[in-house]
Motif scaffolding. Structure first.
Motif, PDB file in Angstrom:
ATOM      1  N   VAL A 121       0.848  -1.196   0.000  1.00 42.06           N
ATOM      2  CA  VAL A 121       0.000   0.000   0.000  1.00 42.06           C
ATOM      3  C   VAL A 121       0.886   1.250   0.000  1.00 42.06           C
ATOM      4  O   VAL A 121       0.654   2.209  -0.750  1.00 42.06           O
ATOM      5  CB  VAL A 121      -0.944  -0.015   1.229  1.00 42.06           C
ATOM      6  N   ALA A 122       1.937   1.221   0.816  1.00 45.09           N
ATOM      7  CA  ALA A 122       2.868   2.360   0.905  1.00 45.09           C
ATOM      8  C   ALA A 122       3.586   2.557  -0.428  1.00 45.09           C
ATOM      9  O   ALA A 122       3.729   3.679  -0.918  1.00 45.09           O
ATOM     10  CB  ALA A 122       3.874   2.123   2.028  1.00 45.09           C
ATOM     11  N   GLU A 123       3.998   1.437  -1.046  1.00 43.04           N
ATOM     12  CA  GLU A 123       4.714   1.526  -2.324  1.00 43.04           C
ATOM     13  C   GLU A 123       3.837   2.135  -3.415  1.00 43.04           C
ATOM     14  O   GLU A 123       4.338   2.775  -4.332  1.00 43.04           O
ATOM     15  CB  GLU A 123       5.207   0.141  -2.758  1.00 43.04           C
ATOM     16  N   ALA A 124       2.520   1.919  -3.279  1.00 40.41           N
ATOM     17  CA  ALA A 124       1.584   2.479  -4.262  1.00 40.41           C
ATOM     18  C   ALA A 124       1.289   3.950  -3.965  1.00 40.41           C
ATOM     19  O   ALA A 124       0.497   4.579  -4.673  1.00 40.41           O
ATOM     20  CB  ALA A 124       0.292   1.679  -4.275  1.00 40.41           C
ATOM     21  N   GLY A 125       1.889   4.473  -2.903  1.00 40.60           N
ATOM     22  CA  GLY A 125       1.723   5.892  -2.574  1.00 40.60           C
ATOM     23  C   GLY A 125       0.378   6.210  -1.945  1.00 40.60           C
ATOM     24  O   GLY A 125      -0.081   7.348  -1.973  1.00 40.60           O
ATOM     25  N   ILE A 126      -0.282   5.191  -1.374  1.00 40.22           N
ATOM     26  CA  ILE A 126      -1.609   5.407  -0.771  1.00 40.22           C
ATOM     27  C   ILE A 126      -1.440   5.770   0.714  1.00 40.22           C
ATOM     28  O   ILE A 126      -0.687   5.118   1.442  1.00 40.22           O
ATOM     29  CB  ILE A 126      -2.462   4.122  -0.902  1.00 40.22           C
TER      30      ILE A 126
END
Ligand code: TYD
Ligand code: ZN
Length: 415
Positions: A121-126
């Motif tokens: 989720v963090a890697e997707a910038g969310i």
């Protein structure tokens, strides 16, 4: 003077009448692995289960004080298998895809543990926040960029999250909320933090799979509630929400992923009435279903103990494979100690060198699996495929796996 019988226990969710229908106690705290026999506190509780006649929630009757359950010895819930890692990666991808179209979406995960789902989720910038009290969540080793509030999720923490970060578009939780006896506080927390059109997606082991397959070892202290469509629907309704969808998942021997929305905001999928009808046909609300379940569990206990004694009598070597939480229920309920099972191999470094809770079977690293024993009793049957593939040398050398659910079986044996 006649003693008046005690009143029946009441449901922790709806205060309805709960009928006791299964007793697997006495049991120790399943996550307490002593280093020495003297370190065993001797604390035991009665692992008893009842079903609510009103909302259908299957629940434990005795509650362990949280101070005993989430002590310093609770850092063991990290990503345990490739299969589970893939499952959570896939889940995170789906959650991210669902949020992509929204402006600055915010996701909250209840029970984010070591951050393996939130990493994606963090890697997707969310924008996201995990809420989890465990030391795994607090660890500085958690993935970069993953944000966590190290606390229990309840009404007050949820309000604090909303005040600081705004309303959540999605609250996700896997195998966590069923541990929390005060589910009302979780639901009020959800009400506080979830946006008007937000969704609560929650997955947990499915009662129907547990009953169908006699997975009695899915019952241990942490699994305070065993969820079904009926009980989760009743829970949602009670707090102003609606169960709008459910998806069956293969993990942990069968789980359901529930989607819950605020009342009146979404259509209810036809899957819900279909599953309710199946649950009714299976008798999930009927105490006699669990009395029959208990008979099958006694049959498994007698079969397993009988087999281990027979093998010991023949001089065959047997070791345990994977010191799961499930194994605590099996070993303590069946009364299996080091005399029948000299040790259990487990890949978790923190468990190695310790003893299994209650029956004090030593836990060793998987290296102790070589030279191979004659038989291996597999406690991580939920990872059977992965473990049997990894240990293919064992069966090639003539070794046999013993499993005990849905019934006692030995691989390669003529049935
Ligand atoms: P888990 O699936 O989380 O079951 P539970 O919820 O009942 O504890 O635990 C899996 C355990 O199995 C964990 O202690 C690690 C161990 N394990 C191995 O020893 N080797 C393996 O190859 C795998 C996949 C797991
Ligand atoms: Zn109830």
């Amino acid at each position: 003077m006649d003693a008046t019988p005690p009143p029946p226990p009441s449901c922790r969710i709806c205060a309805g009448e709960v009928t006791e229908c299964l007793d697997l106690g006495p049991q120790p705290v399943s996550s307490g692995y002593p280093r020495e026999p003297e370190e065993d506190s001797g604390y035991r509780f009665r692992l008893a289960v009842g079903v609510c006649s009103s909302c259908g929630m299957v629940q434990q009757l005795e509650e362990i004080p949280p101070t005993r359950m989430f002590g310093g010895s609770y850092p063991f819930r990290t990503s345990t298998s490739r299969h589970m890692e893939a499952h959570f990666r896939d889940t995170a991808d789906r959650l991210v895809r669902g949020l992509r179209g929204q402006r600055d979406p915010f996701l909250v995960e209840i029970g984010s543990n070591d951050g393996s789902l939130l990493r994606t989720v963090a890697e997707a910038g969310i924008r996201h926040l995990g809420v989890d009290p465990s030391s795994a969540a607090a660890s500085p080793d958690r993935p970069a960029g993953v944000r966590v509030l190290v606390d229990f999720f309840h009404e007050e923490t949820a309000k604090a999250v909303r005040d600081e970060h705004g309303e959540a578009d999605l609250v996700y939780s896997a195998n966590t909320v069923s541990h929390i006896s005060d589910l009302g506080s979780v639901m009020r927390g959800l009400d506080a933090v979830l946006g008007r059109d937000g969704l609560f997606v929650c997955e947990d082991r499915y009662l129907a799979d547990i009953v169908r397959n006699t997975y009695f070892d899915q019952i241990y202290d942490e699994h305070f509630y065993l969820f079904s469509v009926r009980s989760v629907q009743a829970l949602a309704e009670r707090f102003g929400f609606t169960l709008v969808d459910a998806e069956h998942l293969g993990v942990h021997g069968g789980s359901l992923r529930y989607t819950i929305a605020r009342r009146g905001t979404r259509e209810v999928s036809p899957v819900i009435p279909a599953l309710l009808a199946e649950e009714h046909a299976l008798g999930l609300g009927d105490p006699s279903t669990y009395l029959r379940f208990g008979d099958r569990v006694r049959g498994i206990r007698d079969g397993l103990v009988g087999l281990l004694r027979e093998l010991a009598g023949q001089g065959a070597s047997v070791v345990g494979y994977a010191a799961t939480a499930k194994s605590a229920t099996v070993l303590n309920y069946c009364g299996i100690g080091p005399e029948l099972l000299p040790f259990i191999c487990d890949s978790t470094p923190e468990k190695q060198g310790r003893l299994s809770p209650g029956t004090l079977v030593p836990i060793r690293s998987p290296e102790a699996f070589r030279p191979y024993p004659d038989y291996a009793l597999l406690f991580a049957w939920n990872h059977a495929e992965e473990i049997m593939a990894k240990e293919s040398g064992f069966t090639e050398a003539g070794g046999r796996w013993i499993t005990y659910v849905p019934e006692v079986r030995v691989t390669g044996a003529r049935s």
